[in-house]
Structure formats: C-alpha cells, structure tokens
Design an enzyme around this catalytic site. Sequence first.
Site, PDB file in Angstrom:
ATOM      1  CG  HIS A 143       1.051   2.550   8.897  1.00 14.57           C
ATOM      2  ND1 HIS A 143       0.386   1.465   9.546  1.00 14.57           N
ATOM      3  CD2 HIS A 143       2.014   1.990   8.303  1.00 14.57           C
ATOM      4  CE1 HIS A 143       1.593   0.295   9.593  1.00 14.57           C
ATOM      5  NE2 HIS A 143       2.416   0.811   8.524  1.00 14.57           N
ATOM      6  CD  GLU A 144       3.491   3.651   5.137  1.00 17.26           C
ATOM      7  OE1 GLU A 144       4.761   3.310   5.685  1.00 17.26           O
ATOM      8  OE2 GLU A 144       2.713   2.674   5.046  1.00 17.26           O
ATOM      9  CD  GLU A 181       5.162  -2.486   8.895  1.00 13.41           C
ATOM     10  OE1 GLU A 181       4.067  -1.693   9.144  1.00 13.41           O
ATOM     11  OE2 GLU A 181       6.093  -2.408   8.327  1.00 13.41           O
ATOM     12  N   GLY A 240       0.710  -1.319   0.028  1.00 16.94           N
ATOM     13  CA  GLY A 240       0.061  -0.004  -0.027  1.00 16.94           C
ATOM     14  C   GLY A 240       0.821   1.272   0.061  1.00 16.94           C
ATOM     15  CB  ALA A 241       2.224   3.422   1.870  1.00 13.23           C
ATOM     16  CG  MET A 242       8.612   1.388   1.414  1.00 13.91           C
ATOM     17  SD  MET A 242       8.650   0.020   2.532  1.00 13.91           S
ATOM     18  CE  MET A 242      10.162   0.599   3.693  1.00 13.91           C
ATOM     19  CD  GLU A 243       8.362   1.530   6.689  1.00 13.81           C
ATOM     20  OE1 GLU A 243       7.267   1.267   5.979  1.00 13.81           O
ATOM     21  OE2 GLU A 243       8.650   0.705   7.474  1.00 13.81           O
ATOM     22  CG  ASN A 244      11.119   4.386   0.925  1.00 11.14           C
ATOM     23  OD1 ASN A 244      11.452   3.188   1.100  1.00 11.14           O
ATOM     24  ND2 ASN A 244      10.142   4.397   0.000  1.00 11.14           N
ATOM     25  CG  HIS A 256       6.813   2.797   9.749  1.00  6.25           C
ATOM     26  ND1 HIS A 256       6.835   1.762  10.753  1.00  6.25           N
ATOM     27  CD2 HIS A 256       5.697   2.404   8.859  1.00  6.25           C
ATOM     28  CE1 HIS A 256       6.182   0.853  10.355  1.00  6.25           C
ATOM     29  NE2 HIS A 256       5.496   1.007   9.281  1.00  6.25           N
TER      30      HIS A 256
END
Length: 966
Positions: free
Chosen positions: A386-387, A409, A350-354, A390
């Site tokens: 959420h991201e 997570e 869904g998404a990524m916390e880079n 992180h």
Amino acid sequence: MGKGFYISRSAGRVGLLLGAAAAVTIVALAIVYAQEKSRNAAADDGGGVNGTTAPAFTPTPMASNDSWDQYRLPDTLRPEYYNLTLWPRLHMGQDGMYIFTGSSSAVFTCVKETDLILIHSKMLNLTTIDGHLARLTAVGLATAPAVEATWLQMETQYLVIQLSGVMTVGGSYQLDTEFQGELADDLEGFYRSEYVEDGVKRVVATTQMQPTDARKAFPCFDEPAMKAVFHVTLIHEPGTVALSNGMEKDTVNTTIEGTDVTVTSFEPTKRMSTYVLAFIVCDFAYVSAPKGSDNILIRIWARRKAIEQGQGEYAHNVTGPILKFYESYFNVTYPLSKSDQIALPDFNAGAMENWGLVTYRETALLYDPQFSSNGNKERVLTVISHELAHMWFGNLVTLRWWNDLWLNEGFASYVEYLGANHAEPTWNIKDTIVLNDVHRVFAVDALNSSHPLSSREDEINMPTDISQLFDSISYSKGASVLRMLSEFLSEPVFVKGLSTYLNQFAYSNTVYTDLWDHLQQAVDSTPSLSLPHSVNDIMNRWILQMGFPVVTIDTSTGELSQNHFLLDSESVVEKASEFNYEWYIPITWKKAGVGQEPFWLLQKTDTHSPLTATRNEWVLANLNITGYYRVNYDSDNWERLLNQLNSDHQLIPVINRAQIVDDTFNLARAKILNITLALRTTVYLSHERELMPWESAIDNLSHFFLLFDRSEVYGPMQTYFKKLITPLFSYFQRITLNWTRVPSSHTDQYNQVNAIWLACKTGLDSCQDLTKGWFKQWMQDPANNPIHPNLRTTVYCSAIAAGGAEEWDFGWEMFKNASIASEADKLRYALACSKQPWLLNRYLKYTLDPTKIRKQDVTSTIVHIARNVVGQTLAWDFVRARWESFLTQYGGSSFSFAHLISGVTKRFSSRFELQQLQQFMKDNENIGFGSGAFALEQSIASTTAKLKWLAENKETVLSWFISQSK
Ligand code: BES
Ligand code: ZN
C-alpha cells in the site's frame, strides 16, 4: 482586528535558535501552551449551548473575512524550496520536557500582488528576529518590503506577516524563521517515541505530518498543492542515526554551543508536498542488500534487537519485487536513489508513505517466523504494498486538495492487492479484497448516514474536516469502485490511462477528473472496447452519490431493476442526488455454471435482459463481486442456488459462495429477504472447506453474536453454530495430524483459525480442552510456547476467557516481555477476552497509563474489551465518562476517534442503548467528537435500524435456530 496573540519578546538574536537555552525555550513554550490551553479551558467552561469561545477541535465558523481567518491559504505565493535545519534533543531538559529547535528559510515566488504572508505554524515558539517572528529578504533582483507586524493566528494555525508594501509579482523572496517546539509523545508532527533496550530507555525523534502537522515541525505552506524542494539538515548526538526523505549526503562532527554534535545533511528532495516529509533521529540498525541493477538502496530500519533477530528480513525481501512491480505497472521508474522503511515503537496510524522514508507501526513492518502468524506476515506485505503504491500515486502525482483523498487512499488500497500478489503469488490475496473492502464497506455505505466518496473542495477546510476523510468510505469504497473500473475497462486500458496520467502530472497536482480524462483517452484509443457512456459519466454516479444499488433479477421474465440499497428500509434519504440514486451498472453473469456476455444496466429497470432461467438452471450475477453492488433474485432462483449449494457447492465460484451468504444476510437485514433464507445459506457450510465463504459466514454470524449474545436466542444459536463448525474443526484436526502440522496453503491456515475460533466460542469441548491444555503447558514453561503463531490469538483468547486472574496475569507478564510487537498485540487482544468484570475494568484503567498501554494502542484495546459481551458496558461507561479528557488528550485530529465510537457501540441494538447514544451526543455537543462525528451519526443510524429489525425478526430467528437443533 482578528489578530490572535502576538509574542513580543524583545532582544531576539539571530542564531540563537540552535543553541537556544532550555530556560528560554521553556518559558516561550509555556506561553504558547498557556495560550492554547486557555482557549480550550474557555471552551470547556464556556459550556452551555452558546459558549462564546469555540474549543480548538470544533471551531465555530469564522465571521471575519480577513484572509488569516480562512483555513485555506491564499493563492498569492508559491513555495519553491526550503532550507531546513532541525535539532531534536533526545534527552529530557531540566524541566522534564523534551524539545527540538530549528531554523528554516522558505523561498517562494510571489504570483499575485500582496502585502501579506500567511504560512502555517502550529505550537511552535518562534524566536524574534529583528523584532519580528520572521525575516523577509529578497532573492535576486527584487527588494523586499519591510515587515510591519507579525503574529500567530492560533485558530487557523498561521504565522501572519504583514508587510509595509507589496511584493512584486514574479519576484522571489526568502522568509527566515527560528523556532522551538516540544518533542512530545503525541504522535503528531515532530514527536517522541520511546522504548527500552537492555534495560536502557531510548528515545526516537520522528514525524507524522499527514495531513496537517508539518506545520507543527516548522513554519511551512502546509497544503498538498504547495509543493517544494526540501533541503534538510539534522543535528543530532554523535553515534545516533539521522534519516530523512533524501539520501544522507554529508555528515560532519562539530561542536555547537559547547555540545558535540553530528550534522547530517540530505540530498534535496524532489518537488513534493509537505505532508510526505519525514525526519528521524534514532539509535536503530538496518538490513539492506547490495544495490540491485536499478541502483536503488533498500533499507529496513528498526530497533537494534529487532534487526539482530532478523525481523526486518521479510520486509526487505518483498520491497524490491514490489517496487519493480509498480515500476512496470505504472510504467514510471522509482525516482529516488533510496527507499528507507522504518518500524517505530510509537505510531498512530498503521504506516505513512513519506517519500523515500516510509514509517510503520512495528507490527506493520516486522516479521519473525518464530512469533508471527501468517496473518501478521500478510499484514506486513499488504501495508508495504500500500505505502509503496503511494510513492507514485500520491507522492509523485498528488491530488490538489484533501477533498480528493478518497482517490489517493482508495487507489493505494486497491493496488496494494496487486503488488502483494506479485510478491506472494500463491496466497490468493487478490480475492480477499471482497471480504476486506467490498463487504466491509457495504455495511457502512448502506446506511442513510453514509456520504459520497467525493467531497467538494470548499466543504473540506479545517484539520478535523480533513481527518474525518480517512474513513472506510475513502479507503474501501474507493478501492472497490476503482477495482470495478479496472475490470470493466480491462487492466491494460486501466494501466495505460494511469501511466499517461502519472507521466503528465509528475511532481504536480491534479483533481480526480484528470484521471478520468486520461482513462478516457486510453478507452478512445482501444477500438475493441465500447462503453455505454464516458468514464466520467459512469464514475460520477459511483463517486458523487453515496451508497450503492441492489440489482433485483427476476429470472422468470429477465426483468432487471436497481434500487438504492439501505439497511434501514424505513429510513428516508434526505440527501438529494442529481442522479436519483441510480447507477450505470456493469453486469457480469453465469447461467448454469457457464459464463455469459457481460452487459450494462443503465436505467432503473430493464425488462428485456438476457438473465432468464428455466426450471433447473440457476443464474448468478456479479461474478467475483467485481461490481460494487448486491444482487437479489426471484425466490425460485434463490431456491435453485440453495439447491446447488447443498448438492455440489463447488459449481458456484468460491467468491460467489461468499457473496450469496453476505448478500442474503444483508438483504434480510434490510427486510428485502426473509431471514430464514439467509440462515439457510449457511447449512451447506458443514461441507465447505474454503476460506472465503467461511469468512463471509463468520462476519455475518459475528453480527448475530453481537445482536443476540445477551438474549434468549443465544442458546439455540450456539447449538446450531456448534453443529455447523464441528465438521470443519474435525477436518483440520485430521489434516494437521491432530494439530501437529501446519496446513500448507495460506488460506487453509486462516481457515484453521476460523475453525478453532468458532468451535471454542460455541463451547465445543474438544476445542476448549485443546486451547486450555496448550495455554497451561505454556504457563508451566514460559520459555517454550507450544502454540503455533497462527493460532495464538485465538488460543490465548479462548484460554483467558476460560481462566481467571492467574491466566490473565500470566498473559500480562508475557505481554510486557514480548520481544516482537505482533506477539504483544496478540496478548493485548486476548487480555480483553476475560469474563471477569474486575479484570476487564482493571485493564481499561491500564489504557490510561502510557507506561502500560502505548497511546497508539489505547483505542483498539478499549474496542477489544467492548467486543467482549462482559466488557461491553464497562467499556462504554469508561469512554462516556472520559470523553472530554480523551478529546483533549489526544487532540481533535487523531485517526482513532471514529474507531473508538463505532467500536464501543457496535453491539447497540436496544431502545435504551439508542437513548444513551442520543444523550451522549447531546451531552457533548459543545466539546464535539473530533474525527468521530461521522462515526457517531453512523452508530445512531445503525442502532436505530437494528432496533427495528429485531422487533420484527427476533422470533423467527429464534424458532429457526430451535428447529435446526433438533
Ligand atoms: N496515508 C496513510 C496514513 C495516514 C492515515 C496518515 C491517517 C494520516 C491519517 C497511509 O497510506 C495508510 O493508509 N495507512 C493505513 C494502512 C494501509 C495498509 C491501509 C493505516 O495507517 O492504517
Ligand atoms: Zn494510504
């Protein structure tokens, strides 16, 4: 021995890398792929039970003790920083391939004497430098030993550098590599995403590193504890945009080997893990506002059209407030100068916390009031929340190894509700954690096949071990137990511990007990708080043993007891637990509507609890479901609760009304309660207007649809549900002035959808006429869609189910032309609702063609089809027939195999289906199930449980429904 294969191409030339002629690249890549392929092929044909060569996705355990055969890096070297230059080519080469080239210098310190360097490298073709695949030089005083041999260890994904002598402890060294890779459309590592704008195909180069694919972009020490500073430079076509974790620092236009290029370099990153790196080259636009007082630049990036249409505005509006909220919640300032967020047309998760450059699926970042529903809006909000969580919990402080993924997570999945609530305080978002996480994961965690939240470090080694951890246990159980912890500590104590934890371990790594220690310190400095045991002792019982308790309360005596709650009452738990499946349980409760002093259940039974009630009083425990447990009562108390529901349900808190429905249905599934009691909790719903109880009921009724939609229970069940939903349907018809207004509250907007969904599904004529009419109107004038975005998914589905090829084809056209991904998703979902097998089969075939259905959407499309009773068998056959090719095509580590297996087998409840599952398991034991292995076990367990339950309960259910329809 044990050496993999060794590319020995002579005549490597330093500096060749960036301008590497396509032909050289292709030959070299072909070598890499041929090698990898031959391994897979060997495994495929190797067949038989004892196939000697293991496939890439289910390697057999290594017999060798050589360190390059171990999946974990040795502790001999510590990376300090990387200088990394990458040049993705956004145009296809003559051979039809897209590539990237790159060079990297990894500077590391030797912390233990060694003559060996292991650095991760996957599917990269390394250019030979001075006759080897890498060059080592000393930094500062040390002298570097000579490189003796280099090779690629395919199985463990290492580039191995054997030195002629040892490196000095404390010495600093630099390892240079030059390489090429394919910019494939495989959604992993450095990959390619494509879209069409104004009739022109455009290519984006982007990354997805987590968990183990940074090594596919450049050779690196690809473990979360191997933090380093990254100095990134991207080479790209003039006019395109280059982004990375740090802010753009310098942009130079130049020519490299006859090609005009722009060279963009970025500010060095903070000390961070490889898995949060990101590099993107694209032709996107962005929205931003002048920097606020805190000087953080916030940008939302997306396709130019999407930005022009304002689809990034909402994300932009909520990002600032959410970042601010976390800064104060964590008491740590956001340490970067910018926060970029970007919506990608192709994205697996869904998404990524880079860190500093968060990547999203389009539907998780873009919002358009004209097309998006309130649900789409909430999705955008919660994913961002959420991201961004992180950025602190995960990026600033990182768990040492993936076995603690649940904490990362689970934490983000808990606090995302707090961040989202801060941005949209009127939405009641915090309550929905009960439905989205607690209830959802109860269903999985009540199976014998569940597993503890926490795994031992040495249990998690291979990439597939790691990928499997991204499951609902890590996310939703993690979130649920952390919420419970925060509740029993109280929020101020929880955030106090959190803040000292984050401050102490900033830029480094931890294990979960470090968090417990800090929370304990916070407890110890709060005299007003007394806990019966340490945070560690209380929490260990929740995280080291699988499952959760059901607390049984006898209100006539006050006796309380706890048992491990299992949906299959006959299953024998073989996994021993050092805590005997007993928990320390915080009990919150009410008596006759009045809140009472909470206490702890610390043993198996407590014969003297205050939970007693006399004749007309009811007792209710686990208020707002802040505890991760279910509750059962003596039958008198259940009757009193039922009476209360039927006379004045509002006296029971709304979340607990949802709980009563969910607990009774599940206790009945576990054969602890009679199913008729559960069914009776739904009768009052004809007076219920609130979202939470309806959602809870619909979740459980959906389960009934899956169980009974192919049996004789179906008719009477439909009649009952129709009777139940009609008042809610009429209520919304009334308050929306015959469907012309939008209900004002967010939760009412959702419940309106529930009303239409269930009314149409149970065949209420006025509902079906409504949806068919709207859809027809739209078909007649496609430029003017009369259906409100909130209702579209449901209306499209119901109209396509009622229609034929004409409706389907119209839906497909609209899907292809949709200008916002969330609208396309609604249609993609609805197209799976057709009742025509040939349309569904054709649709299934479309999932194999990436020009029709993007790879990121393949599994969810198949799962939607399987949810449809007509599509069930078609989808299952489709998946079984192609299992092997799915695995090879999408790799063993992809996120969605678990979803695919659990999705297509969700309806299974017969002996024949169980046999099919077992056969499927047997047929594929050699090639394996990738990240779907857990899911397959879970599916077998839940089919077995359902089978037994049905044998005992079907008749009762049938006669109850019949009795209600009279
Ligand atoms: N870190 C994950 C993304 C991820 C998932 C990477 C699996 C690799 C494998 C990210 O923080 C995440 O959890 N994303 C969720 C959305 C979130 C709102 C629950 C996702 O991708 O579904
Ligand atoms: Zn996450």
